[in-house]
Design an enzyme around this catalytic site. Sequence first.
Site, short mmCIF file in Angstrom:
data_model
loop_
_atom_site.label_atom_id
_atom_site.label_comp_id
_atom_site.label_asym_id
_atom_site.label_seq_id
_atom_site.Cartn_x
_atom_site.Cartn_y
_atom_site.Cartn_z
CG ASP A 55 43.61 43.05 38.14
OD1 ASP A 55 43.02 42.54 39.10
OD2 ASP A 55 43.07 43.25 37.04
CD GLU A 262 40.97 35.99 39.17
OE1 GLU A 262 40.78 35.90 37.95
OE2 GLU A 262 40.29 36.74 39.91
#
Length: 361
Positions: A55, A262
């Site tokens: 991420d 997301e």
Amino acid sequence: MAIINRALPIFAAAIITGCANNKSPVNMQDSAKSSTEKKREPISQPLVSHIYTADPSAHVFNGCIYVYPSHDTATGTPENDNGDHFNMMDYHILSMDSIGGKVTDHGIALHIKDIPWAGRQLWAPDAAFANNTYYLYFPVKDKKDVFHIGVATSNKPEGPFVAEKEPVKGSYSIDPCVFKDDDGSYYMYFGGIWGGQLQRWNDNKYDSAAGLRKGDELAVLPRVAKLSKDMKHLDGNVKEIKIVDKNGNLFKEKDNDKRFFEASWLHKYKGKYYFSYSTGDTHFICYATGDSPYGPFTYQGVILKPVEGWTNHHSIIEFKGKWYLFYHDVQLSGKTHLRNVKVTELKYNDDGSIQTIDAYK
């Protein structure tokens, strides 16, 4: 998040040292496994191999690239659709002074035990610089197991960071992205369905019983809020971000190769706002463009094709006249919850569209 490991492991190596305040790296035990099938060659190698990272939120501070990733660890938590096996405990910040150059791991920047309101699961963070201060934004479940977004501060981009005693009031869900516009205003984008709990928030009110949308229902939309000047509060109400097709129609949940799941990211290119995100269960990084930081954003296409591993999460920056995409896959471990951060060049066409990237040759 999900329960399935769709990746097959392969070997990798990485170089580590870096931009400033170097710390001696610890070589990770070789956790890669032999592949029983021939794999396509990746276009990029992991930035570091002594820890697992994912991420990546990348920023340019003081002429260096700083990457704010999740820190994956093998906690033994059973896998499920809510992503409980993504049970991160702390953040390590990476830096480099050139793409492809040496990388520094600055050690633990913030640990969950030092966040007064935190319960479990430090997920994907982001960072910003304002007021001569560096701000680290992070999602973590509170002691009632509800995700909110917290903020921590430091006088250095690599930390260590000191967390505020409470989450950002009015924040919820996961994956904060903080964008600075040309006029100096800051906006925070956030949200993630499934384990990220966004489907439980309607009109900014929490409903623990709210389920996922059905195929013919409109897809859950990402969120945005302007930040106050102190960077620790929301300036106004949280708003939904409309992502529409070329005809101006919102996507339905069944349009899961295009709808938001997301990993919000916003950047600006030639005066246009580019909102990019992950489609989650179909594994694309897509993008949409608009004329306002609040949207609406019109879907344009795919930036990154699916990578090895279940999740897909990215960031985009400009550095020394070129644009770059930071992302992750599972090259080092072959395990869904033990990922590694990578970077590759991102290119635009003359019309402003982004060229689709395949992470493997």
